[in-house]
Design an enzyme around this catalytic site. Structure first.
Site, PDB file in Angstrom:
ATOM      1  N   LYS A 117       0.627  -1.198   0.005  1.00  9.78           N
ATOM      2  CA  LYS A 117       0.027   0.149   0.205  1.00  9.78           C
ATOM      3  C   LYS A 117       1.219   1.095  -0.389  1.00  9.78           C
ATOM      4  CE  LYS A 117      -3.711  -2.121   2.167  1.00  9.78           C
ATOM      5  NZ  LYS A 117      -4.572  -2.499   3.215  1.00  9.78           N
ATOM      6  N   ASP A 138     -10.139   1.721   2.910  1.00  8.50           N
ATOM      7  CA  ASP A 138      -9.531   1.543   4.684  1.00  8.50           C
ATOM      8  C   ASP A 138     -10.441   1.631   5.598  1.00  8.50           C
ATOM      9  OD1 ASP A 138      -7.903  -0.699   3.503  1.00  8.50           O
ATOM     10  OD2 ASP A 138      -6.576   0.147   4.067  1.00  8.50           O
TER      11      ASP A 138
HETATM   12  P1  ATR Z   1       0.047  -3.450   6.212  1.00  6.36           P
HETATM   13  O1  ATR Z   1      -0.354  -2.436   5.283  1.00  6.36           O
HETATM   14  O2  ATR Z   1      -1.151  -4.046   6.537  1.00  6.36           O
HETATM   15  O3  ATR Z   1      -0.071  -2.424   7.546  1.00  6.36           O
HETATM   16  P2  ATR Z   1       2.613  -3.558   6.348  1.00  6.36           P
HETATM   17  O4  ATR Z   1       2.553  -1.699   5.397  1.00  6.36           O
HETATM   18  O5  ATR Z   1       4.041  -4.358   6.463  1.00  6.36           O
HETATM   19  O6  ATR Z   1       1.692  -3.563   6.105  1.00  6.36           O
HETATM   20  O7  ATR Z   1       2.816  -3.560   7.940  1.00  6.36           O
HETATM   21  C1  ATR Z   1       2.687  -4.501   9.186  1.00  6.36           C
HETATM   22  C2  ATR Z   1       2.106  -4.324  10.160  1.00  6.36           C
HETATM   23  O8  ATR Z   1       2.179  -5.369  11.709  1.00  6.36           O
HETATM   24  C3  ATR Z   1       3.603  -3.016  11.532  1.00  6.36           C
HETATM   25  O9  ATR Z   1       2.538  -2.322  12.206  1.00  6.36           O
HETATM   26  C4  ATR Z   1       4.438  -3.852  11.738  1.00  6.36           C
HETATM   27  O10 ATR Z   1       5.389  -4.074  12.881  1.00  6.36           O
HETATM   28  P3  ATR Z   1       6.918  -3.089  13.184  1.00  6.36           P
HETATM   29  O11 ATR Z   1       6.382  -1.870  12.083  1.00  6.36           O
HETATM   30  O12 ATR Z   1       6.934  -3.285  14.118  1.00  6.36           O
HETATM   31  O13 ATR Z   1       7.081  -4.113  11.887  1.00  6.36           O
HETATM   32  C5  ATR Z   1       3.148  -4.923  12.442  1.00  6.36           C
HETATM   33  N1  ATR Z   1       3.739  -6.455  12.965  1.00  6.36           N
HETATM   34  C6  ATR Z   1       3.534  -7.066  12.176  1.00  6.36           C
HETATM   35  N2  ATR Z   1       3.878  -8.547  13.126  1.00  6.36           N
HETATM   36  C7  ATR Z   1       3.640  -8.284  13.890  1.00  6.36           C
HETATM   37  C8  ATR Z   1       3.967  -8.923  15.659  1.00  6.36           C
HETATM   38  N3  ATR Z   1       4.138 -10.443  15.731  1.00  6.36           N
HETATM   39  N4  ATR Z   1       3.736  -8.218  16.305  1.00  6.36           N
HETATM   40  C9  ATR Z   1       3.341  -6.571  16.366  1.00  6.36           C
HETATM   41  N5  ATR Z   1       3.125  -6.346  15.285  1.00  6.36           N
HETATM   42  C10 ATR Z   1       3.664  -6.762  14.567  1.00  6.36           C
END
Ligand code: ATR
Length: 271
Positions: A67, A104
């Protein structure tokens, strides 16, 4: 020449979007092909440009993790996409013109308020996550007038950056371990459920009055996050199925100028 739309993301193989669009197509008599394009951040710009140049291509949805990349690929963007800095919907208009939007937040607010009857105005709201999904929903939630809107993320620096971006709307950042007293509404905007994980947020953020909502969805309506919130005794828990349907309705309207009715598509697929 058939009309074509697509979903770009990774993974996309198990997306329910094709089924939802099929329901809308049958309802409105609008015929079109809907394709799933699995691609990485590296291959996405070329794949999007190639699709846009295909005869009949009308538009596309973009899901995680693309995105933020999609934002940079657009020639023009709606105000809400600009505010979010993320794009989940594009419309192709003539030669090399890619218009970006972000549905969204509108989809989430419509599901919470209109379908589930969950109030946002005057409520304490916690958004967990600071990626593309969180960016899309923060502005529209703030527009509903919550009493407090806190963003918390595993990487706290990213939450601070988002809070700074939306400071004019009163959004503040807090650590996941200490987000504040129990919230009325806790929204999981992380991608953790896709790995069957739960973000390590303090359980004290939830109380028996809390509504917990996961932007991720599943066929049985349960995710790692909704199970966790349910076990903590939340008032109610919801996955993001209704939001997916509502943002698809917004996309359909952008592509075809027709607003589909969402009740039928919100019925979950039979297992
Ligand atoms: P999206 O479009 O779904 O937001 P993204 O831009 O890849 O996808 O962002 C993923 C989000 O999920 C981030 O906030 C990530 O945290 P970090 O910024 O610390 O990486 C969060 N996230 C993914 N797996 C996680 C987990 N196991 N625990 C906590 N946060 C998680």
């Amino acid at each position: 020449m058939g009309v074509r739309c697509a979903l770009f993301g990774h993974p996309v193989a198990h997306s329910r979007s094709p089924r939802i669009y099929q329901t809308f197509a049958e309802q409105t008599g609008q015929a079109f092909d809907f394709e799933l394009v699995d691609c990485t951040a590296e291959s996405f710009p070329t794949a999007l440009a190639a699709f846009a140049a295909t005869p009949g291509a009308r538009g596309a949805n973009i899901t995680l993790p693309l995105k933020l990349d999609a934002y940079g690929q657009c020639s023009a963007r709606s105000a809400r996409a600009e505010a979010a800095g993320a794009v989940n919907l594009v419309r192709f208009e003539g030669h090399n013109s890619i218009l970006g939007d972000n549905t969204d937040g509108a989809g989430l607010v419509r599901d919470l308020r209109d379908n589930l009857g969950v109030p946002i105005a005057g409520q304490r709201v916690l958004v967990i996550g600071a990626g593309g999904a969180a960016r899309g929903i923060l502005g529209p939630i703030a527009d509903c007038g919550p009493a407090a809107l806190i963003v918390a993320n595993r990487d706290s620096a990213k939450a601070e950056l988002l809070a700074a971006r939306f400071a004019a709307q009163g959004i503040r950042a807090a650590p996941l371990a200490r987000p504040g007293a129990a919230f009325d509404l806790v929204i999981n905007a992380t991608s953790a459920s896709l790995d069957n994980k739960v973000p390590e947020v303090a359980p004290s953020a939830l109380s028996p009055d809390t509504v917990a909502y996961d932007l991720a969805y599943s066929d049985d309506g349960q995710t790692a996050f909704t199970r966790w919130a349910d076990a903590l005794g939340s008032a109610s828990v919801h996955d993001g199925w209704g939001m997916l349907v509502e943002q698809a309705a917004e996309s359909f309207e952008a592509w075809f100028g027709l607003r589909p009715e969402t009740a039928q598509a919100r019925d979950r697929p039979q297992q």
